[in-house]
Scaffold this active site. Structure first.
Site, PDB file in Angstrom:
ATOM      1  N   ARG A 146       0.443  22.427  -1.819  1.00  0.00           N
ATOM      2  CA  ARG A 146       1.691  22.900  -2.447  1.00  0.00           C
ATOM      3  C   ARG A 146       1.386  24.015  -3.463  1.00  0.00           C
ATOM      4  O   ARG A 146       2.066  25.024  -3.514  1.00  0.00           O
ATOM      5  CB  ARG A 146       2.403  21.759  -3.162  1.00  0.00           C
ATOM      6  N   GLU A 189       8.317   2.298   2.388  1.00  0.00           N
ATOM      7  CA  GLU A 189       8.584   3.559   3.093  1.00  0.00           C
ATOM      8  C   GLU A 189       7.922   3.611   4.468  1.00  0.00           C
ATOM      9  O   GLU A 189       6.753   3.979   4.587  1.00  0.00           O
ATOM     10  CB  GLU A 189       8.097   4.749   2.243  1.00  0.00           C
ATOM     11  N   LYS A 208      12.752   3.155   1.610  1.00  0.00           N
ATOM     12  CA  LYS A 208      12.716   4.628   1.657  1.00  0.00           C
ATOM     13  C   LYS A 208      12.566   5.039   3.116  1.00  0.00           C
ATOM     14  O   LYS A 208      11.455   5.142   3.644  1.00  0.00           O
ATOM     15  CB  LYS A 208      11.572   5.166   0.796  1.00  0.00           C
TER      16      LYS A 208
HETATM   17  P1  13P Z   1       9.487  14.469   1.089  1.00  0.00           P
HETATM   18  O1  13P Z   1      10.905  14.319   0.551  1.00  0.00           O
HETATM   19  O2  13P Z   1       8.864  15.775   0.788  1.00  0.00           O
HETATM   20  O3  13P Z   1       9.391  14.026   2.511  1.00  0.00           O
HETATM   21  O4  13P Z   1       8.584  13.471   0.238  1.00  0.00           O
HETATM   22  C1  13P Z   1       9.041  12.239  -0.025  1.00  0.00           C
HETATM   23  C2  13P Z   1       7.892  11.332  -0.181  1.00  0.00           C
HETATM   24  O5  13P Z   1       7.601  10.869  -1.245  1.00  0.00           O
HETATM   25  C3  13P Z   1       7.127  10.963   1.006  1.00  0.00           C
HETATM   26  O6  13P Z   1       6.381   9.833   0.706  1.00  0.00           O
END
Ligand code: 13P
Length: 343
Positions: free
Chosen positions: A33, A177, A219
């Protein structure tokens, strides 16, 4: 584990009008990034960028929690406060990424399994000491020829539930997630199938390992066409597919789902989140955001590693947070982006 305390934090994370900012990029990801704006990923550069985020005035109006990386949870802002305190000063809950990354799955080299369970109980105790209120563990599911395999879905679901149970034991709300990746040229139907199968496996494991659904946050990915697909599904179709998928598999005891942006463009992610919230379909959960790139890409460009651009970058972050929080209420329109640009 104090369930009432977990529930209070989980509900605050998905409170109406706000969402979560993911600033927990691992060392390799933050390096990429920062390189994208011509900045080397030194400790100082990471501190400068993440300080900028955590000290943005007014951020607490739209952001309920920020997910940090291990280094940042221990770090001070450039003006000498603890990052955690800077967030708490704005009523923002500090969280921490606790997995140690997605590694090649034995026997299926195109797939991944997330690691990080060894020593996790001890790390969680320390994170709670350092002020974290919630945690995150990310598993990735890839769509391709012959994948995802049921084994990939099963091992990742098992790991997510092991982590979630340990996190609740430590008094920290787990963000669970299971991300079905956007990469590929598949249609929205394949994403639907992979998302449904993954969530089914995850909730079965959470149940068998005794995780309290009322004290966690999911998530998920949105149900989308692949990034390289032709005729990608529009926002209304994404909303319908995503909510229909959740109706099948997401228990109403879960207070909310906070979507990742997953490589969608800022406006696409915002428009899809808006359509999901504006939909008249039944959705007994809060449906909010936990964006990384979707919130950080624009301010990162505006900053460019220059101290002189601090205020412009913070304004860009606040703008994306406001747009996304508006979409989270189903009240966003792309015209709002233009109005803000003219203001
Ligand atoms: P993004 O919204 O960039 O996909 O990142 C979210 C995230 O924390 C992935 O683990």
């Amino acid at each position: 584990m104090n369930l009432q305390q977990l529930e209070t934090v989980a509900q605050a994370m998905v409170t109406p009008g706000k969402g979560i900012l993911a600033a927990d990029e691992s060392s390799g990801t933050i390096k990429r990034r920062l390189q994208s704006i011509g900045v080397d990923s030194t400790e100082g550069a990471r501190q400068a960028w993440r300080s900028l985020i955590c000290t943005t005035p007014g951020l607490g109006e739209y952001i309920s929690g920020v997910i940090l990386f291990d280094e940042t949870l221990r770090q001070d802002t450039v003006d000498g406060r603890r990052m955690v305190e800077a967030l708490e000063g704005q009523g923002i809950l500090p969280g921490i990424k606790v997995d140690t990354g997605a590694k090649e799955l034995p026997g299926s080299p195109q797939e991944k399994v997330t690691e990080g369970l060894d020593g996790l109980r001890e790390r969680l105790a320390e994170y709670a000491e350092l002020g974290a209120k919630f945690t995150k563990w990310r598993a990735v599911i890839t769509i391709g020829a012959g994948i995802p395999t049921t084994n990939c879905i099963a091992v990742n679901a098992h790991g997510l539930a092991r982590y979630a149970a340990l996190s609740q034991e430590a008094g920290l709300v787990p963000i669970v997630e299971p991300e079905v990746l956007i990469d590929g040229d598949h249609g929205i139907g394949r994403c639907f199938e992979a998302t449904e199968a993954s969530l089914r496996a995850v909730f079965a494991e959470l149940a068998s390992q005794g995780v309290a659904l009322s004290g966690m946050v999911l998530k998920p990915n949105m149900v989308l066409s692949g990034k390289e697909a032709s005729n990608r599904a529009p926002a209304e179709e994404v909303a319908e597919a995503t909510i229909t998928c959740f109706q099948r598999v997401l228990p109403p005891a879960v207070p909310g789902a906070a979507f990742l942006s997953g490589g969608q463009s800022d406006e696409e992610a915002t428009q899809n989140l808006n359509a999901i919230n504006a939909s008249g379909l039944s959705k007994p959960w809060q449906l909010t955001f936990s964006f990384g790139r979707g919130l950080q890409a624009a301010p990162l460009q505006a900053w460019g590693g220059e101290e002189a651009n601090l205020e412009t970058a913070q304004a860009a972050l606040l703008h994306r947070a406001r747009m996304t929080a508006t979409a989270r209420q189903g009240a966003y329109s792309p015209e709002m982006e233009k109005e803000a640009a003219l203001a």
